[in-house]
Design a protein around this motif. Structure first.
Motif, PDB file in Angstrom:
ATOM      1  N   VAL A  93      85.476  46.944 -12.154  1.00 35.08           N
ATOM      2  CA  VAL A  93      85.852  48.267 -12.663  1.00 35.08           C
ATOM      3  C   VAL A  93      87.370  48.465 -12.574  1.00 35.08           C
ATOM      4  CG1 VAL A  93      85.629  50.751 -12.275  1.00 35.08           C
ATOM      5  CG2 VAL A  93      83.618  49.271 -12.121  1.00 35.08           C
ATOM      6  N   ILE A  94      87.968  48.030 -11.460  1.00 36.50           N
ATOM      7  CA  ILE A  94      89.417  48.169 -11.292  1.00 36.50           C
ATOM      8  C   ILE A  94      90.173  47.355 -12.352  1.00 36.50           C
ATOM      9  CG2 ILE A  94      91.341  47.654  -9.736  1.00 36.50           C
ATOM     10  CD1 ILE A  94      89.456  48.264  -7.410  1.00 36.50           C
ATOM     11  N   LEU A  95      89.736  46.125 -12.590  1.00 40.30           N
ATOM     12  CA  LEU A  95      90.391  45.299 -13.599  1.00 40.30           C
ATOM     13  C   LEU A  95      90.201  45.865 -14.999  1.00 40.30           C
ATOM     14  CD1 LEU A  95      89.556  41.715 -12.261  1.00 40.30           C
ATOM     15  CD2 LEU A  95      91.691  43.016 -12.027  1.00 40.30           C
ATOM     16  N   PHE A  96      89.040  46.468 -15.232  1.00 44.08           N
ATOM     17  CA  PHE A  96      88.811  47.089 -16.546  1.00 44.08           C
ATOM     18  C   PHE A  96      89.753  48.262 -16.763  1.00 44.08           C
ATOM     19  CE2 PHE A  96      86.650  50.350 -19.084  1.00 44.08           C
ATOM     20  CZ  PHE A  96      86.459  49.653 -20.261  1.00 44.08           C
ATOM     21  N   LEU A  97      89.959  49.080 -15.717  1.00 44.35           N
ATOM     22  CA  LEU A  97      90.890  50.195 -15.843  1.00 44.35           C
ATOM     23  C   LEU A  97      92.309  49.688 -16.095  1.00 44.35           C
ATOM     24  CD1 LEU A  97      89.616  52.526 -12.962  1.00 44.35           C
ATOM     25  CD2 LEU A  97      89.237  52.778 -15.431  1.00 44.35           C
ATOM     26  N   LEU A 144      88.622  48.725  -0.754  1.00 45.21           N
ATOM     27  CA  LEU A 144      87.222  48.559  -1.131  1.00 45.21           C
ATOM     28  C   LEU A 144      86.617  47.340  -0.449  1.00 45.21           C
ATOM     29  CD1 LEU A 144      84.836  49.482  -2.889  1.00 45.21           C
ATOM     30  CD2 LEU A 144      85.719  47.992  -4.703  1.00 45.21           C
ATOM     31  N   TYR A 145      87.356  46.242  -0.414  1.00 43.75           N
ATOM     32  CA  TYR A 145      86.842  45.041   0.264  1.00 43.75           C
ATOM     33  C   TYR A 145      86.703  45.283   1.771  1.00 43.75           C
ATOM     34  CZ  TYR A 145      86.348  40.253   1.863  1.00 43.75           C
ATOM     35  OH  TYR A 145      85.879  39.111   2.456  1.00 43.75           O
ATOM     36  N   PHE A 146      87.652  45.974   2.364  1.00 42.53           N
ATOM     37  CA  PHE A 146      87.573  46.272   3.793  1.00 42.53           C
ATOM     38  C   PHE A 146      86.339  47.126   4.103  1.00 42.53           C
ATOM     39  CE2 PHE A 146      88.583  49.053   7.407  1.00 42.53           C
ATOM     40  CZ  PHE A 146      88.765  48.088   8.399  1.00 42.53           C
ATOM     41  N   TYR A 147      86.044  48.089   3.227  1.00 41.00           N
ATOM     42  CA  TYR A 147      84.858  48.919   3.435  1.00 41.00           C
ATOM     43  C   TYR A 147      83.587  48.072   3.381  1.00 41.00           C
ATOM     44  CZ  TYR A 147      81.075  52.176   2.494  1.00 41.00           C
ATOM     45  OH  TYR A 147      79.876  52.853   2.543  1.00 41.00           O
ATOM     46  N   HIS A 148      83.483  47.173   2.409  1.00 41.32           N
ATOM     47  CA  HIS A 148      82.290  46.335   2.314  1.00 41.32           C
ATOM     48  C   HIS A 148      82.202  45.352   3.486  1.00 41.32           C
ATOM     49  CE1 HIS A 148      80.946  47.957  -1.398  1.00 41.32           C
ATOM     50  NE2 HIS A 148      81.995  47.547  -2.106  1.00 41.32           N
ATOM     51  N   HIS A 149      83.349  44.951   4.019  1.00 41.82           N
ATOM     52  CA  HIS A 149      83.321  44.113   5.217  1.00 41.82           C
ATOM     53  C   HIS A 149      82.740  44.898   6.398  1.00 41.82           C
ATOM     54  CE1 HIS A 149      84.508  41.156   8.202  1.00 41.82           C
ATOM     55  NE2 HIS A 149      85.102  42.125   8.879  1.00 41.82           N
ATOM     56  N   LEU A 188      97.046  48.566  -8.042  1.00 40.64           N
ATOM     57  CA  LEU A 188      95.599  48.756  -7.988  1.00 40.64           C
ATOM     58  C   LEU A 188      94.945  47.808  -6.982  1.00 40.64           C
ATOM     59  CD1 LEU A 188      94.764  49.199 -11.794  1.00 40.64           C
ATOM     60  CD2 LEU A 188      94.888  50.976 -10.033  1.00 40.64           C
ATOM     61  N   LEU A 189      95.453  46.572  -6.920  1.00 40.80           N
ATOM     62  CA  LEU A 189      94.873  45.616  -5.982  1.00 40.80           C
ATOM     63  C   LEU A 189      95.136  46.009  -4.532  1.00 40.80           C
ATOM     64  CD1 LEU A 189      95.667  42.196  -7.729  1.00 40.80           C
ATOM     65  CD2 LEU A 189      93.484  43.416  -7.639  1.00 40.80           C
ATOM     66  N   ILE A 190      96.332  46.538  -4.268  1.00 38.93           N
ATOM     67  CA  ILE A 190      96.699  46.872  -2.887  1.00 38.93           C
ATOM     68  C   ILE A 190      96.021  48.162  -2.442  1.00 38.93           C
ATOM     69  CG2 ILE A 190      98.617  47.534  -1.373  1.00 38.93           C
ATOM     70  CD1 ILE A 190     100.392  45.631  -2.938  1.00 38.93           C
ATOM     71  N   PHE A 191      96.029  49.170  -3.288  1.00 39.66           N
ATOM     72  CA  PHE A 191      95.593  50.492  -2.861  1.00 39.66           C
ATOM     73  C   PHE A 191      94.141  50.821  -3.246  1.00 39.66           C
ATOM     74  CE2 PHE A 191     100.209  50.839  -2.964  1.00 39.66           C
ATOM     75  CZ  PHE A 191     100.454  51.409  -1.728  1.00 39.66           C
TER      76      PHE A 191
END
Length: 227
Positions: free
Chosen positions: A24-28, A69-74, A61-64
């Motif tokens: 979704v982030i890459l699509f935006l 998002l990855y940290f939350y899923h971890h 977008l990747l940093i913020f």
């Protein structure tokens, strides 16, 4: 492996959770870059050339967005555990709000699997646990990120069969299904007490018979002599 200890999901489940959000982030980002190219071709944006701004936007977008998002899923992965207890299957999950699902083995009716395209690609599956007395369209327990699903399903169903067999034995002994069962130690203690009481009764009966044997036999008095 000890089934009573907490187990974690396969680490690849983090990709199952993270990649859709990353898409979704890459699509935006791609949509914004295309719009800038169509609306302002070869025009600087915020004082930067359009390619530089597009690359900066992607990095932002990747940093913020992607990294948090990855940290939350971890954290979600670390908090998601399951346990094969002696009488029930336990699932614990939740990052901010902890949820615990306790499913007695005797209520489990069936276990089937669901696999998305991404899960198939990663060799994972989601186990869906169906229980008695619940809505068949809503599963009481779901276990994502399982790599060796056949082994886990067999392990759970073996415990289900043993628990249901134990319930049948208690029902035949006079127990009622669904009620609290007596503790095995207490049951053995009661049986031992009855055996001891029976032994004491047998000993008392034996002592009574020995006492009767020791008493002299009754002999009538001799008849009087005639003068």
């Amino acid at each position: 492996m000890d089934g009573s200890r907490h187990r974690h999901l396969d680490t690849r489940v983090k990709l199952v959770w993270f990649l859709p959000g990353l898409g979704v982030i890459l699509f935006l980002w791609l949509t914004a870059s295309v719009l800038l190219f169509l609306l302002q071709p070869n025009m600087p944006v915020l004082g930067m050339p359009e390619p530089v701004f597009s690359a900066g936007l992607l990095l932002f977008l990747l940093i913020f967005l992607a990294a948090p998002l990855y940290f939350y899923h971890h954290m979600e992965y670390m908090s998601f555990t399951y346990e094969l207890g002696p009488r029930e299957f336990v699932i614990r999950q939740g990052v901010f709000t902890r949820e615990t699902a306790v499913i007695p083995y005797e209520r489990i009716q069936n276990i089937h699997t669901r696999r998305t395209v991404l899960e198939r690609f990663l060799g994972l599956a989601t186990l869906v646990i169906d229980t008695a007395g619940t809505n068949p369209e809503v599963a009481e327990g779901m276990l994502p990120g399982i790599s060796r699903k056949e082994v886990l399903v067999r392990e759970i169903m073996d415990r289900v069969e043993r628990e249901k067999a134990r319930g049948d034995i208690h029902a035949r002994l006079g127990g009622v299904a669904g009620e609290e069962r007596p503790d095995e130690r207490q049951l053995l203690s009661d049986i031992l007490k009855e055996i001891v009481q029976l032994r004491h009764g047998i000993q008392a009966l034996g002592d009574m018979r020995k006492g009767e044997e020791k008493q002299p036999a009754y002999r009538p008095p001799p008849p009087p002599e005639r003068a």
